[in-house]
Every structure is written in C-alpha cells, then in structure tokens.
Scaffold this motif. Structure first.
Motif, short mmCIF file in Angstrom:
data_model
loop_
_atom_site.label_atom_id
_atom_site.label_comp_id
_atom_site.label_asym_id
_atom_site.label_seq_id
_atom_site.Cartn_x
_atom_site.Cartn_y
_atom_site.Cartn_z
N PHE A 1 2.62 13.08 -4.54
CA PHE A 1 1.87 13.75 -3.52
C PHE A 1 0.41 14.08 -4.03
N GLY A 2 -0.17 12.71 -4.29
CA GLY A 2 -1.64 12.90 -4.80
C GLY A 2 -1.94 13.23 -6.45
N ARG B 1 0.72 -1.30 0.14
CA ARG B 1 0.00 0.00 -0.19
C ARG B 1 0.72 1.19 -0.18
N TRP B 2 2.16 1.16 0.44
CA TRP B 2 3.04 2.25 0.64
C TRP B 2 3.14 2.88 -1.07
N GLY B 3 3.37 4.15 -1.30
CA GLY B 3 3.39 4.71 -2.30
C GLY B 3 4.68 4.66 -2.86
N ARG B 4 5.84 4.42 -2.24
CA ARG B 4 7.09 4.36 -2.76
C ARG B 4 7.73 2.99 -2.93
N GLY C 1 -1.41 11.35 -9.26
CA GLY C 1 -1.24 9.89 -9.61
C GLY C 1 -1.76 8.87 -8.70
N THR C 2 -1.42 7.68 -9.01
CA THR C 2 -2.00 6.40 -8.21
C THR C 2 -0.69 5.80 -7.33
N VAL C 3 0.53 5.94 -7.88
CA VAL C 3 1.69 5.39 -6.98
C VAL C 3 2.45 6.47 -6.97
N GLY C 4 3.67 6.25 -6.16
CA GLY C 4 4.72 7.23 -5.73
C GLY C 4 4.78 7.78 -4.65
N GLU C 5 5.72 8.82 -4.56
CA GLU C 5 6.06 9.35 -3.26
C GLU C 5 4.78 10.26 -2.76
N GLY C 6 4.04 9.91 -1.61
CA GLY C 6 2.93 10.58 -1.11
C GLY C 6 1.72 10.01 -1.84
N ASN C 7 1.74 8.83 -2.81
CA ASN C 7 0.72 8.24 -3.04
C ASN C 7 0.38 6.80 -2.76
N ASP C 8 0.27 6.93 -1.40
CA ASP C 8 -0.32 5.50 -0.63
C ASP C 8 -1.79 5.30 -0.98
N SER C 9 -2.00 3.82 -0.81
CA SER C 9 -3.30 3.30 -1.23
C SER C 9 -3.99 2.59 0.00
N GLU C 10 -5.27 2.87 -0.02
CA GLU C 10 -6.14 2.14 1.16
C GLU C 10 -6.62 0.92 0.58
N SER C 11 -6.49 0.66 -1.09
CA SER C 11 -6.87 -0.67 -1.39
C SER C 11 -5.79 -1.12 -2.32
N LEU C 12 -5.71 -2.32 -2.77
CA LEU C 12 -4.95 -3.08 -3.58
C LEU C 12 -5.51 -3.44 -4.79
N GLU D 1 -7.27 6.68 -13.41
CA GLU D 1 -8.34 6.86 -12.24
C GLU D 1 -9.78 7.43 -12.61
N GLY D 2 -10.57 7.47 -11.72
CA GLY D 2 -11.87 8.12 -12.00
C GLY D 2 -12.75 7.04 -12.17
N ASP D 3 -14.09 7.28 -12.62
CA ASP D 3 -15.34 6.35 -12.70
C ASP D 3 -15.74 6.57 -14.03
N ASP D 4 -15.20 7.08 -14.97
CA ASP D 4 -15.87 7.54 -16.30
C ASP D 4 -15.88 6.21 -17.04
N ARG D 5 -17.12 5.54 -17.45
CA ARG D 5 -16.85 4.29 -18.29
C ARG D 5 -17.42 4.93 -19.74
N GLY D 6 -17.32 6.03 -20.29
CA GLY D 6 -17.63 6.42 -21.45
C GLY D 6 -16.99 5.72 -22.67
#
Length: 826
Positions: free
Chosen positions: A510-511, A169-172, A513-524, A479-484
C-alpha cells in the motif's frame, strides 16, 4: 441468482450432534476470526476495519460463545515462536475448558514465501517458483513450510496464489506463478500437496479473476468474459482441487461484470461447489465482506453485507467478525435472513475442524514444542536450491561464469546498486520482513540471509577460488531522483576490472515500496533513477553484469537492445529469490551453478502493449493490420545456459480419439562443455477451431539435466484435454481436427506462419514492421496430430496433467552421439 440451500454431504454423527446443541450465537462465533494483534498495516484498510473491535474484557469475553479462527497468532507482530507456542497451547486448553462446547480455534497464517513469522525461513516468491519449472522442488519446499507450521499449532495457510498474470503493472505479480495457466496449476498444485502432507490446509486464492483487474489496479473491476474466466483463470483452481485435494478457497476482492466476488453466488456456489465439486471451506479475504458495503456499495449496511456473502458461499469472515456477528444475528432474529445459510457454513467449519483433529478430546493435551528452529539447515538448503533454479540468464557475451569466462582473471569487482547490499531486496511482499518487520526496525531479521555483496565472497571461498577485492557503492535508492551517489559509483566502476550492478524493486504494501499489494505501477521502467545509474556505469566501459532483483518484469530493452549505446556484458533476472537468493545469484555469477531458470512471464518491451499474454490468437499479437507492436522483449519460457543443447528426432502419434491420450518424444543432447539443465517445453496449436485459439500454448514441460555429451529421450503423454476450451455454449470440450505439436526452448522459438499480407494477397501490408530479433533458441519441426471422433465433453474425471518419462540414451564411444537401439530413438 437464487440457489437452494444444500447442506454439506458426509457429515459425521459427531459434527451433527455438536451442531444440534449450538445456539445462534455459538454458530456465528464459529464463522468468524479474531485478530489478536491488530497493530501495523498488513491488510487493506486495516485500521478502519478493526476500529472498535478490540478485546474489551479480554479473550474470555470475546470467546464466550467460542471462536472459529485465530488470525495470524505468529504473523502480525514479532513474537518469540517458543513463547507464543506455549501461550497458544494454554489458550486452546482454555477454550476447551471455559467455553460451553469446548471447541478449539483454528489458527491460520500467511505462508506464501514461507511461514510469515519472526525468525522463520523466507523462500523465493512464487514468480520464482514459476521460473524454476520444478514442481517437485516446490512441493519439497511447501512440505518444509507445512512442517514448521504444524509444529507451532497452525492449521491453515493462506497460500498458494493461483492468479494468472495478465498485466505486469499489477502490484501483486510477485505473488503469482506465471502468465500460463498450466504452469500455475502444476506448480500451485505441488505446493498444495506439500503443505497438506504436513497436516496444514492450503487456501487457494484469489477466486476468481483477481489478476485481470482493470489497468492492473488492485481491487479494480474485472472485465474478463466468461470464456477467459473459464479457460484462463479457472484451470489452476480446478487442478489444485481435483489433483491437489485443496481444502480451502479464498475469494477475490474484485467484481466481475459489476458483481463483487464476495457476493457472487454463481461463482462461489454454482461453479466452485456444484460444478467443480469443492467440498472444503471458503474464507473471506480480509475485510472483503465489509467492503461490500464500504467499498463496493452493494449493501446498505453490515448486516446486508453479511447476508450477501453468506448466501454467495463465504463460510468464514476474516480476519474478524465485523459483519457475521451481531449485524447478521439481528437480521436473523428479525426474520430477514434464513438461518439455514448459517447452518450450512457452520457444518463446513466443524467438518474442517474435525478433519484437522481439533474435535478430538486429546487435542492440545500434549506439551507445546520446546525446541523450535524455523530456519534449519534443511530450510536454508532448500531455499538456496530453489533460488538457484529460478535465476534466469537473459544475456551473456561469454563474460559469465566468472570462474571460466572472459573475466576469469578479475582481481577487483565493484558491486554497485541499491539492491546489492539489502536483505529486504531479496524478499517478496509476503515475507515477514517486508510485510511486518518493516514496522519494527529495531529488531533483527532473526535468520541468515546474506546479501549479494556478502554472498560473492562466500561463494568464491566455497569454490576454492581467490576472492577478488570488492568495493561497494549503492549509487542511489530504489525510489526517488537523488543522483548524489552516482559519482562514487562511477569511480568505483572505473577503478575496477568488472562491475556487478544490482537494481530492481523494494517489496511492500500500500504505497510502501515499488511492488507488492497495493503497489501497482503506471510505468514498466525501473523505479527511480536506477536506469540512469546503470547507463552511467556503462559509459565507463568497465564490463558490467546487470542483476535485476524484482517482483515484476520490467521493460529493459535499453539493456538488451542498446543499438549504438553500450549494454551490459551479461544480464541476470531474479524474482525475489529469498534468503538463499544472494548465494544463488553468486553461484551463477561465479559458475558453481549453471543457470536453468526460464521466464514465467513475457518480458515487456513497453507499457503500451499491456495487458499482454503469449496465449494470444493471431490478431492478439503483432500483425500487418495494426501499427502497434506488442512483441515482447523476451518471450515466455526464455532463458540461457552456460552450455548448449540440441533437439534430436521428434515424433508424435499421428492421431488420437478426442478424450484420449497421445504421446510425443524428443531427444535432447548436451552439446556444450558444461553440465546443465534444459527445460524442454512442449507446445501446441489448434490449427482450426470453432473459436479463436492461441498461436502457441504450453502443453507440458520437463527439466532434463545432462553432462556434456549426454543425451536423453523425453517422452510426453498428452491428454487431449490439454487442447480443451469452452465452446460457444460455454461447455468445456475437446474438438476433433488437426493440432500442431512441437518442442522448443521458449514460446517464440517456432514462429507462427500466418500473416494478413499472405491472406489478403498483399492487399494489407504495414510500413511499420513489428520488432524482429533473432533470439537464441532450439526447436523441433511442428507435427500435425489429428484428433478424431466426435466432440468430447470434458469432465472432472478426465486427466489434465501431461506426464513425462526421461530415459538416458547410450552413447557411441567414438562419436559421442546417441546410438539407436530397440525402443530407444535418437
């Protein structure tokens, strides 16, 4: 904890003389950096930390007392390398000419995936290095990176990252090499050797325990005990210092048991210098000293923060002198702080500058480089070759390779997914593109990096094959929920013979993107609606190749264990493979390259099992005493090939004295029809010890490339220190007793035999069985080696590395099987 102020040893007369002439202000100036270009966001809280320290009066005023470092001269904004080099040469001459002591600045840059500068080559991210299991190639890459840096007048690189992955889950995670300390240590040490062979000092980071932060949150507290610190987090640093001769170390942002590492004397001085014997410089991670006041609240003001850091052992404050200049000077003048700590750090900095040649009279008297190629054909070849070795085949029903598999007659391919035609998706967080250039969208990348969509045509052409018709549809964003875009993607797949779906991450900070420094995740789960896109395409029943371009392992059980739902015909995992990554993945898909990458981290089944490591004791994994199942979807070391391998007779010396070295050997044969590389993994297990030990532990490894029908004898020489651990008094020892050793294609290929039901006479059983899936695997029987003698105390002089000898075996001309000869065992 108090410590005596021990000055550095082996200080030259020149350095002593220079130091003796320095005023307090000149000393402090050598202990800080100056950030020439402070725009953008490339460090935590950059704008807050750099406010008010712009160059009022120009560089002449900023550097009137000299300067220690120039921070990211090439890497903070897009600058033409040739023009910037000309400026740097003149600036260094000015420092020599106008400052009283005439000391040039040490220039440092980021270089984790290549020099982080405009137009410079971008190599695979470190997680891909780990997947390659190829330290020699990583060293070759690092040498090329170092040569580019040296040409530009750069002296220090802020790499490699030696943090051991503990929680995906860690962004780095994409900056890390593996969850196994030995793999991190051997690969990381190879990088150090390569970079420093070119005259550029490597910086080991982040010392210590950074990747063990609570719940995978960046900068969060670390709750690791002293044994986990000593036996998991520390060994890669020890290897890179003792075996790689690394010259610099950078601190971690986190605290361990409440003490921030930037103020941790016990770790930065007592452990790093006095116990391990490190003699180089310790530099602060950006703003870590100021964070002691602002973020961790262990200092009341900037002066106290500087005092804590300097006492602990941080020699240089980066990226700027926010606390080490006037705030620290004021405390010294008022008698609140001992200037001897400053002297200790200054001597280390001057010794480093002397070692780098900066104190020589002729430094920067030559001409700056006139011709600079930061992405030469050599860079491109290395990038593609390392990327190819890092691609991991997770599943394949025979569809791959396309040139010879079930789909060899494919005439139309739908290339789908948000990462199919995005160059950024091939690059990690510390690439210049995702780190800096994202803030300058009007500028080109400045080097060649074909996307996977572009690479497919190129690789087909290189192979002399007819290029299929390609139809492209992104389907959705990362990212996002657009299924268009789903309908167009489904139509593209339904009208094609095959669909290649490319999903995964967008690296950033730092927010962003989805991964990288500061881009930790609550989900896998895959970000956004990418999973839903894949499942929509699968519903068309068009054969699917799923390509994961990610910076962390994701829970993709639905793509591998779909039950009654359709699953892809093949799945490939690539961890940000760099500028050659699109071509490398296409090479594997078409069949120009036989995949040999192996998982450097366990592939999680779900987020609930985290943090998880294959290096767990019996009760750290699935067992009858818990209904929670931590069994990973795929184990550490897993990876498939287009050919098959067989392990022959495995032998090992029956006993060895504690502290000694023993050998083990296995025959490896290519029993398939394709040339391929097997990554032979040697594992061990301490049968009974005075503390709990892992059920399996990687001891060593070897890449073995074989033609069909070929066989090789692989011999490992194993120091018993590979079984060392910190005992109950926290002394590193080798304990006598029985240890099991075996060779396997991954960590789960030889299952453990212990379970609570047997131990309790079936009194303890669990109705919720752990996940059990038969995986493709090859392994040898386990052999018990008896470690004899007394308990052996481990010292830095003891060998740490398993050495490997590979010898081709002669073949019987009629059977194709290896023939036993004197000294060669089949």
């Amino acid at each position: 904890m108090t410590t005596s102020i021990t000055p550095p040893l082996n200080v030259s007369e020149r350095v002593h003389s220079l130091h003796a002439r320095m005023t307090l202000e000149e000393k402090l100036a050598q202990l800080v950096g100056y950030w020439l270009d402070q725009n953008g966001v490339v460090a935590p809280m950059q704008s807050e930390m750099t406010s008010g320290i712009e160059a009022r009066g120009g560089l002449s005023e900023v550097t009137k007392n000299g300067i220690g470092h120039y921070t990211r001269v090439y890497g903070t904004r897009p600058v033409d390398p040739q023009e910037r080099a000309a400026w740097l040469w003149e600036e260094q001459r000015r420092l020599k000419r106008e400052t009283r002591l005439g000391i040039p600045a040490l220039v440092h840059e980021e270089c984790l995936t290549g020099l982080a500068a405009w137009k410079a080559a971008t190599f695979p991210t470190p997680l891909a290095w780990g997947a390659s299991f190829d330290p020699e190639l990583v060293e070759e890459m690092a040498t090329a990176i170092g040569e580019s840096m040296h040409q530009l007048g750069i002296h220090q690189g802020l790499a490699p990252v030696l943090d051991v992955v503990r929680d995906p889950r860690w962004g780095r995670v994409d900056e890390c090499i593996s969850e196994d300390p030995y793999l991190v240590g051997t690969i990381g040490t190879a990088y150090v050797r390569g970079l420093q062979s070119a005259g550029v000092h490597a910086t080991l980071k982040h010392f210590l325990g950074y990747s063990g932060s609570q719940a995978g949150r960046n900068h969060a507290p670390v709750h690791a005990g002293p044994r986990e610190i000593a036996d998991i987090f520390l060994p890669p640093f020890e290897m890179a210092i003792h075996d790689g001769k690394a010259r610099s170390v950078m601190n971690s942002y986190s605290d361990i048991d409440g003490i921030p590492m930037a103020a941790h004397t016990e770790y930065l001085t007592e452990l790093l210098r006095k116990k391990i014997g490190f003699t180089g410089t310790v530099v602060a991670d950006y703003f870590a000293v100021a964070f002691l006041e602002v973020m961790q609240a262990v200092a009341e003001n900037e002066g106290e923060a500087a005092e804590l850091a300097l006492m602990a052992g941080i020699d240089v404050e980066l990226p700027t002198g926010k606390t080490y200049l006037e705030p620290l000077a004021a405390r010294i003048r008022s008698g609140l702080f001992d200037e001897a700590y400053v002297d200790r750090a200054v001597l280390r900095v001057l010794m480093q500058k002397e070692e780098l040649g900066l104190l020589e009279k002729h430094s920067y008297e030559d001409d700056p480089p006139h011709t600079i190629d930061l992405d030469s054909p050599r860079h491109q070849e290395l990038a593609r070759r390392l990327a190819a070795e890092s691609v991991i085949l997770l599943a394949n029903d025979g569809t791959l390779p396309l040139s010879r598999g079930k789909q060899r007659d494919v005439s139309k391919i739908a290339v789908i997914g948000p990462n199919a035609h995005q160059a950024d998706a091939l690059q990690g967080c510390y690439s210049f593109a995702n780190h800096v250039l994202v803030s300058h969208p009007e500028l080109p990348l400045g080097f060649r990096i074909p996307t996977l969509l572009e690479s497919i045509s190129e690789v087909y052409t290189e192979a002399g094959l007819t290029v299929p018709d390609l139809v492209y549809s992104p389907g959705c964003e990362v990212e996002g929920d657009d299924r268009g875009g789903f309908a167009e993607a489904v139509e593209a797949a339904a009208s094609s013979d095959l669909a290649i779906i490319v999903v995964g991450d967008q690296a950033g900070l730092f927010g962003r993107g989805t991964v990288g420094e500061g881009n930790d995740s609550e989900s896998l789960e895959l970000p956004g609606v990418q999973r839903q896109l894949v499942q929509e395409i699968l519903s068309t029943h068009t054969p699917v190749i799923l390509v994961l371009l990610t910076g962390r392992p994701y829970a993709i059980d639905w793509a591998l264990d779909g039950g009654d739902a359709p699953v892809p015909q093949a799945v490939l995992q690539a961890f940000f493979p760099g500028e050659g990554g699109g071509l490398a993945i296409a090479d594997v898909i078409v069949g120009s390259v036989n995949p040999s990458g192996r998982l450097p981290v366990s592939m999680p089944r779900g987020v609930g099992a985290q943090p998880y490591s294959y290096l767990h004791p019996i009760l750290g994994g699935p067992s009858e005493v818990t209904a929670a199942d931590s069994t990973p979807l795929l184990p550490f070391g897993f990876g498939l090939s287009y050919t098959s391998f067989r392990y022959g007779k495995f032998i090992a010396e029956p006993s060895v004295v504690a502290g000694g070295v023993f050998s083990a050997a296995v025959s490896v044969a290519n029993t398939g029809e394709e040339r391929g590389t097997e990554v032979v993994q040697l594992y061990g297990h301490d049968v009974s010890a005075s503390i709990t030990r892992p059920v399996a532990q990687l001891l060593g490894y070897a890449r073995v490339e074989l033609d069909p029908g070929e066989s090789a004898r692989v011999t490992f020489s194993i120091p018993t220190t590979r079984f060392a651990f910190s005992d109950r008094t926290m002394k590193k020892i080798v304990e006598p007793g029985g240890v099991e050793v075996w060779c396997a294609s991954h960590a789960a290929a030889s299952p453990t035999r212990q379970n609570a039901a047997q131990a309790s006479g079936n009194a303890i059983t669990n109705l919720k069985k752990s996940v059990s899936k038969k995986l493709p695997s090859v392994s040898t029987p386990r052999i018990v080696v008896e470690i004899t003698g007394d308990v052996y105390p481990v010292t830095p002089a003891d060998p740490r590395i398993v050495t490997v000898q590979k010898l081709m075996e002669p073949q019987d001309s009629t059977s194709g099987r290896p023939v036993e000869r004197a000294g060669i065992r089949p």
